[in-house]
Design a protein around this motif. Sequence first.
Motif, PDB file in Angstrom:
ATOM      1  N   ASN B 452       0.882  -1.155   0.141  1.00 37.61           N
ATOM      2  CA  ASN B 452       0.051  -0.061  -0.151  1.00 37.61           C
ATOM      3  C   ASN B 452       0.857   1.297   0.172  1.00 37.61           C
ATOM      4  O   ASN B 452       0.470   2.209  -0.712  1.00 37.61           O
ATOM      5  CB  ASN B 452      -0.941   0.099   1.090  1.00 37.61           C
ATOM      6  N   ASP B 456       0.651   4.378  -2.550  1.00 34.75           N
ATOM      7  CA  ASP B 456       0.467   5.461  -2.136  1.00 34.75           C
ATOM      8  C   ASP B 456       1.064   6.306  -2.771  1.00 34.75           C
ATOM      9  O   ASP B 456       0.987   7.686  -3.293  1.00 34.75           O
ATOM     10  CB  ASP B 456       0.571   5.607  -0.533  1.00 34.75           C
ATOM     11  N   LYS B 459       0.603   7.210  -6.042  1.00 32.20           N
ATOM     12  CA  LYS B 459      -0.513   8.223  -6.337  1.00 32.20           C
ATOM     13  C   LYS B 459      -0.254   9.549  -5.772  1.00 32.20           C
ATOM     14  O   LYS B 459      -0.679  10.298  -6.419  1.00 32.20           O
ATOM     15  CB  LYS B 459      -1.583   7.719  -5.112  1.00 32.20           C
ATOM     16  N   ASN B 468     -10.985  11.109   1.531  1.00 30.89           N
ATOM     17  CA  ASN B 468     -12.230  11.244   1.673  1.00 30.89           C
ATOM     18  C   ASN B 468     -12.646  11.815   3.101  1.00 30.89           C
ATOM     19  O   ASN B 468     -12.594  11.020   4.262  1.00 30.89           O
ATOM     20  CB  ASN B 468     -12.571   9.661   1.524  1.00 30.89           C
ATOM     21  N   ARG B 509      -6.953   7.780   6.374  1.00 29.13           N
ATOM     22  CA  ARG B 509      -5.551   8.264   6.111  1.00 29.13           C
ATOM     23  C   ARG B 509      -4.846   8.892   7.322  1.00 29.13           C
ATOM     24  O   ARG B 509      -3.792   8.673   7.566  1.00 29.13           O
ATOM     25  CB  ARG B 509      -5.765   9.203   4.952  1.00 29.13           C
TER      26      ARG B 509
END
Lengths: 123, 621
Positions: B452, B456, B459, B468, B509
């Motif tokens: 992940n 990330d 990203k 979000n 997050r």
Amino acid sequence: MSKKIYVVDDSPAILDSVKLMLNMEGYEVDNYERGSEMFNALSTSSKPDVILMDMWLSGEDGRDICKMIKAHQDFKNIPVVIMSASRGLGDTAIESGAIDFIPKPFDLGEIVEKIRYYSEKAD
Amino acid sequence: MKNFIKSNISQESLALLLTQSPVALSMLMGNDFVIQVANPQMLKLWGKESEIIGLKLIDALPELKGQKFIDILTDVKTSGITYKGYKELAYIVRNGKKEECYFDFIYAPIYNDDESEILGVSVVATETTEQVLAERKVKETEYKFETLIKESDYAVAVYTGKDHIIEMANDKILNAWGKTDAVIGKKIKEGIPELEGQPFLQILKDVYESGETYSATEDKVLLAKDGKLDTFYYNFSYKPLKNQNGEVYAILNFATDVTDLVLAKKQIQENKDKYKNLADSLPIIIWTADKDGKIDYYNKKWYDYSGFEGIDDRKNASQKILHPDDFPKAMEIWKTSQKNKSAYEIEYQFKDKTKENGYRWFLGRAIPIKDNDGEVVQWIGTCTDIDEFKQFQQQKDNFLGIASHELKTPLTSLKLYSQFLEKNLRKQQDDNNAIVALKMDEQINKLNNLINDLLDVTKIQNGKIILNHSEFNFDELVNEVVDEQQMSTSQKISLETEGIGNISGDRNRISQVMSNLINNAIKYSPESDRILITTKLLENNNVFFSVKDFGIGIPEDKKDRVFEQYYRVSGSKEHTFPGLGLGLYISSEIIKRSGGRIFVNTTEGKGSDFCFEIPKVNKPI
């Protein structure tokens, strides 16, 4: 009568492990590697209570398949849960008509809970 | 006068003759020099009226007292020897004013009829005052001219005649030539033989013939000084000197040695050329601008790449070359930079003239050059083509994205198998093996976290990390994270919290950031047995969260770098700590995008205190 779940994933290992797990929980599971294959089966086999479908299906997009299902008069009420390792695409899955999105990898508990919830809700 | 008097001319005729003579005439008779005759011209010279006729000279012109004329007259009368005066000075009172006058005159004896006695003296005079004064003026002018030349700060010489004879040359020009005053009086080509073959002799000839001044600046001349021929540079002029008829009789040469200046200029030009060549040979675009940011230079690469000509102003050039999406950003960053007198760095796309609608990525940088007072005197900027790097970076990000996605597929089934196994073993009451299966699952979680993190990073690079936001209970989240982390460490995680309550933000997050910080604290304090978590609400309504460890700490000069991508505290122990070096980078990006800030207080060898603060009511960035 046990609930029937269609699982669509281009990875045989995922199909196998999810089936193993859901069978253990008492679900009847039909596995498909191709979305189109699963879509055809909707007309020919008995309809599932929940469809658990991967997003990327080796040339097919699970969201497109989902849209086809949602556009079909006979199948539109079947809950489709889309799963993907691309965590950020959850919103697009919902937009395509999926009832929920599960990021991979997932916990056994999480998937079982969701399948139970949506299959019973369909009743 | 002797013969003239002797003839039988009547006194009246003689007087008439004298009166009408164009020269000044007078007859002074007797020992007292009584003015018997003085014609109007003489009266005019004396500045007197005819009433003086019949008076003694000394009574008529008392100003002659003390002057030499009475004595001379006496000598002439006594000796009979005529006296001729030439431009003699006399002080005469005219119109009541004593004037300095000059005369040419003749004093001649006047004899009686048998020439046995001298009766008086005849005077014939012409005034030469004007001539004398004019001559004096010329002399003074000549003297001044000579002095001027000698004392001049310039090197000056005068060449007379067609052969250009060196008539005058001041010390400066002699020194410039490397010659002594022995050259004065010589022809220039003989005095300065090294001029032969150089253009100057011809120029002198032309000036002499045309009568037109010639001047030149920074002209090169070879001169032999101390027997060695050297190159010098002069600003000089050849000015023709003309007589009353307008004919050239000499040439005045003014010269200034500007050798040092020219050499300095040449040096500057050489340096300029050197740096220009250097700048032109570089594969990056270079520009410079004045203190106000007005571009005054582009190197060759700019013109090669853009295909533009000349120097456009910044706005025009930017508008022409930048991708429309990048133009406002570029203008904004430049404005800020100019205001703050600070350097800037920006990535933007330049139009690629080789492709229709094509663009290439460039890294633009500029720094202000400041004077001692901190005022900007110049801007220097570069634009480096990073298109390939960007593509490579994109490929790398794509690869990382694909790789982490692909890794997750077997991980998903692995996780399910392990959980299936654990569940089955529990059913069979084989708890020992069930724990092993559970541990397997925990390791799968760790592997998943690493994947992940990689995802990330890609990203963040692509600007695709999206938060979000929702409302959630911050205290509950802290407890949840701490409980989870406590399970994986033997260090005691203690918690000092103020009830913060609900905040708005991306729960997952923020949880990820908290886990990262606690994980790091655990990882980098292997010898310690405790970790302290503090949360509080700050006065500015920001939520504060800190994780204090008592571990290895971070050197002061590196503490700000820990939030950089891939950065890992260097040192001999670096490789002994696990991790990809991405956690703090990702955490920092998440906090930044949450509108907050992340920082660390640390002492090497004593431990670190990693903190973040975020607005309680969060607006996504």
